[in-house]
Design a protein around this motif. Structure first.
Motif, mmCIF file in Angstrom:
data_model
loop_
_atom_site.group_PDB
_atom_site.id
_atom_site.type_symbol
_atom_site.label_atom_id
_atom_site.label_comp_id
_atom_site.label_asym_id
_atom_site.label_seq_id
_atom_site.Cartn_x
_atom_site.Cartn_y
_atom_site.Cartn_z
ATOM 1 N N LEU A 102 23.220 9.768 12.206
ATOM 2 C CA LEU A 102 22.302 10.137 13.245
ATOM 3 C C LEU A 102 23.118 10.766 14.533
ATOM 4 N N ALA A 103 24.095 9.886 14.761
ATOM 5 C CA ALA A 103 25.099 10.378 16.086
ATOM 6 C C ALA A 103 25.646 11.391 15.666
ATOM 7 N N ALA A 104 26.169 11.498 14.400
ATOM 8 C CA ALA A 104 26.802 13.054 13.989
ATOM 9 C C ALA A 104 26.025 13.953 14.144
ATOM 10 N N ALA A 105 24.641 13.921 13.641
ATOM 11 C CA ALA A 105 23.629 15.033 13.575
ATOM 12 C C ALA A 105 23.295 15.289 14.990
ATOM 13 N N ALA A 106 23.225 14.279 16.045
ATOM 14 C CA ALA A 106 22.688 14.686 17.187
ATOM 15 C C ALA A 106 23.788 15.533 18.152
ATOM 16 N N GLU A 107 24.939 15.133 18.004
ATOM 17 C CA GLU A 107 25.956 15.533 18.971
ATOM 18 C C GLU A 107 25.858 17.258 19.023
ATOM 19 N N PRO A 108 26.166 17.936 17.865
ATOM 20 C CA PRO A 108 26.094 19.270 18.051
ATOM 21 C C PRO A 108 24.708 19.827 18.793
ATOM 22 N N LEU A 109 23.554 19.333 18.662
ATOM 23 C CA LEU A 109 22.432 19.667 19.031
ATOM 24 C C LEU A 109 22.444 19.508 20.371
ATOM 25 N N ARG A 110 23.012 18.377 21.070
ATOM 26 C CA ARG A 110 22.920 18.214 22.347
ATOM 27 C C ARG A 110 23.744 19.151 23.216
ATOM 28 N N GLN A 111 24.676 19.648 22.520
ATOM 29 C CA GLN A 111 25.821 20.549 23.063
ATOM 30 C C GLN A 111 25.197 22.010 23.192
ATOM 31 N N ARG A 112 24.002 22.306 22.454
ATOM 32 C CA ARG A 112 23.799 23.828 21.980
ATOM 33 C C ARG A 112 22.218 23.769 22.620
ATOM 34 N N GLN A 113 21.602 22.961 23.511
ATOM 35 C CA GLN A 113 20.398 23.141 23.989
ATOM 36 C C GLN A 113 20.023 24.451 24.353
ATOM 37 N N ASP A 114 20.834 24.760 25.163
ATOM 38 C CA ASP A 114 20.369 26.397 25.744
ATOM 39 C C ASP A 114 20.300 27.310 24.736
ATOM 40 N N VAL A 115 20.986 27.371 23.558
ATOM 41 C CA VAL A 115 20.756 28.406 22.420
ATOM 42 C C VAL A 115 19.504 28.097 21.899
ATOM 43 N N LEU A 116 19.208 26.709 21.599
ATOM 44 C CA LEU A 116 18.179 26.405 20.903
ATOM 45 C C LEU A 116 16.943 26.721 21.367
ATOM 46 N N MET A 117 16.596 26.295 22.758
ATOM 47 C CA MET A 117 15.469 26.752 23.483
ATOM 48 C C MET A 117 15.365 28.056 23.701
ATOM 49 N N LYS A 118 16.230 29.090 23.867
ATOM 50 C CA LYS A 118 16.147 30.252 23.963
ATOM 51 C C LYS A 118 15.594 30.950 22.694
ATOM 52 N N PHE A 119 16.097 30.566 21.558
ATOM 53 C CA PHE A 119 15.726 30.833 20.213
ATOM 54 C C PHE A 119 14.164 30.612 20.048
ATOM 55 N N PHE A 120 13.697 29.173 20.311
ATOM 56 C CA PHE A 120 12.458 28.856 20.156
ATOM 57 C C PHE A 120 11.600 29.933 21.292
ATOM 58 N N GLN A 121 12.037 30.272 22.320
ATOM 59 C CA GLN A 121 11.299 31.332 23.088
ATOM 60 C C GLN A 121 11.247 32.470 22.553
ATOM 61 N N ASP A 122 12.227 32.900 22.043
ATOM 62 C CA ASP A 122 12.165 34.505 21.413
ATOM 63 C C ASP A 122 11.282 34.500 20.334
ATOM 64 N N THR A 123 11.144 33.483 19.384
ATOM 65 C CA THR A 123 10.539 33.537 18.445
ATOM 66 C C THR A 123 9.192 32.648 18.408
ATOM 67 N N ILE A 124 8.494 32.240 19.374
ATOM 68 C CA ILE A 124 7.422 31.830 19.599
ATOM 69 C C ILE A 124 6.124 32.958 19.039
ATOM 70 N N ASP A 125 5.190 32.389 18.402
ATOM 71 C CA ASP A 125 4.378 33.409 17.883
ATOM 72 C C ASP A 125 4.965 34.383 16.931
ATOM 73 N N LYS A 126 5.954 34.261 16.376
ATOM 74 C CA LYS A 126 6.534 35.395 15.649
ATOM 75 C C LYS A 126 6.857 34.643 14.033
ATOM 76 N N LYS A 127 6.928 35.611 13.107
ATOM 77 C CA LYS A 127 7.195 35.002 11.687
ATOM 78 C C LYS A 127 8.066 36.090 11.190
ATOM 79 N N GLU A 128 9.130 35.462 10.287
ATOM 80 C CA GLU A 128 9.831 36.391 9.277
ATOM 81 C C GLU A 128 8.965 36.713 8.174
ATOM 82 N N TRP A 129 9.165 38.154 7.839
ATOM 83 C CA TRP A 129 8.379 38.901 6.927
ATOM 84 C C TRP A 129 9.369 39.654 6.132
ATOM 85 N N THR A 130 9.439 39.399 4.774
ATOM 86 C CA THR A 130 10.250 40.143 3.766
ATOM 87 C C THR A 130 9.793 41.464 3.138
#
Length: 262
Positions: free
Chosen positions: A97-125
């Motif tokens: 679990l520690a190995a999984a969590a470490e890279p996510l702690r380091q990329r919080q800004d990238v992750l939260m920006k992605f969630f903000q950019d994709t809220i109420d949006k979906k991927e369609w093919t």
């Protein structure tokens, strides 16, 4: 047996998602781990299934992979129903679990920006198909009609060779025409989407269709724009039906093609 941590997807920690059921092995329960502002959807898994000499054989065995990949997708889709989701590719396993969590702690800004950019949006093919024999016949007829007077004044032998030359040039005409159609489809798609990703064309063996795929892309579409996109595609299909063209839209999917590389 050594246990590792299997990561399905990520989503904002607030509101906390509700996840039930088991992971890809059907044994170990799903659980949520909050890491900063991000919630990770996880489950324990036998790490030897994904690392070691036996893992490669399993990953090449469709009977082994298919039900686990299906369960992976089910968990991601269930999470997507509750809010923005960053899907993680099948087979992402960490030693702890520690190995999984470490890279996510380091990329919080990238992750939260992605969630903000994709809220109420979906991927369609979006896939485009062409009935190539129909397209060739249509263009051949048009070319022969344009050269009707010239053909009429030739001897039978010369007329035959000119007709064959015209027919031989049609394949090039079809290729140029399809490129023009691709540009037109992109214009239509971008009118109702906020992101586009080119995808690999699929063969008839994969699609199971008689028609040939000539366009394949992923669109990131705001939920509020879906009606407009469907209308645009319906109008496009009506306008190009006689030319042997068809556009098909499928989804919604998690935004795999728009997720940041972690």
């Amino acid at each position: 047996m050594s246990l590792g941590i299997y990561l399905f997807c990520l989503t904002p920690a607030v509101p906390r998602p509700e996840i039930a059921g088991t992971g890809i092995d059907g044994e170990h329960p799903l659980f949520i781990e909050v890491i900063g502002e991000v919630a990770a959807v996880l489950a324990e898994v036998n790490i030897e299934d994904f690392a070691g000499p036996e893992a490669q054989e399993k990953m090449e065995d469709l009977k082994w992979v298919a039900p686990r990949a299906l369960r992976h997708e089910e968990v991601v889709l269930s999470t997507m129903e509750q809010g923005p989701v960053l899907p993680v590719r099948f087979g992402t396993v960490f030693s702890s679990l520690a190995a999984a969590a470490e890279p996510l702690r380091q990329r919080q800004d990238v992750l939260m920006k992605f969630f903000q950019d994709t809220i109420d949006k979906k991927e369609w093919t979006l896939k485009g198909y062409v009935d190539r024999p129909q397209a060739r016949a249509r263009m051949t007829a048009a070319r022969l009609a344009a050269e009707k007077e010239q053909l009429a004044g030739l001897s039978p032998g010369k007329r035959y060779f000119l007709e064959q030359k015209i027919k031989g040039a049609v394949d090039k005409d079809v290729a140029i025409w399809l490129k023009e159609m691709e540009r037109d489809i992109l214009r239509v798609a971008r009118d109702a989407s906020v992101g586009f990703s080119q995808c690999r064309l699929q063969s008839r063996d994969v699609t199971g269709r008689d028609e040939e795929m000539f366009f394949h892309g992923a669109l990131l579409v705001p939920d509020a724009s879906m009606a407009d996109l469907q209308r645009l595609l319906s109008d496009w299909n009506v306008a190009h039906h006689d030319a042997g063209l068809l556009l098909e839209l499928s989804g919604p999917w998690p935004p795999y093609h728009f997720a940041p590389v972690l």
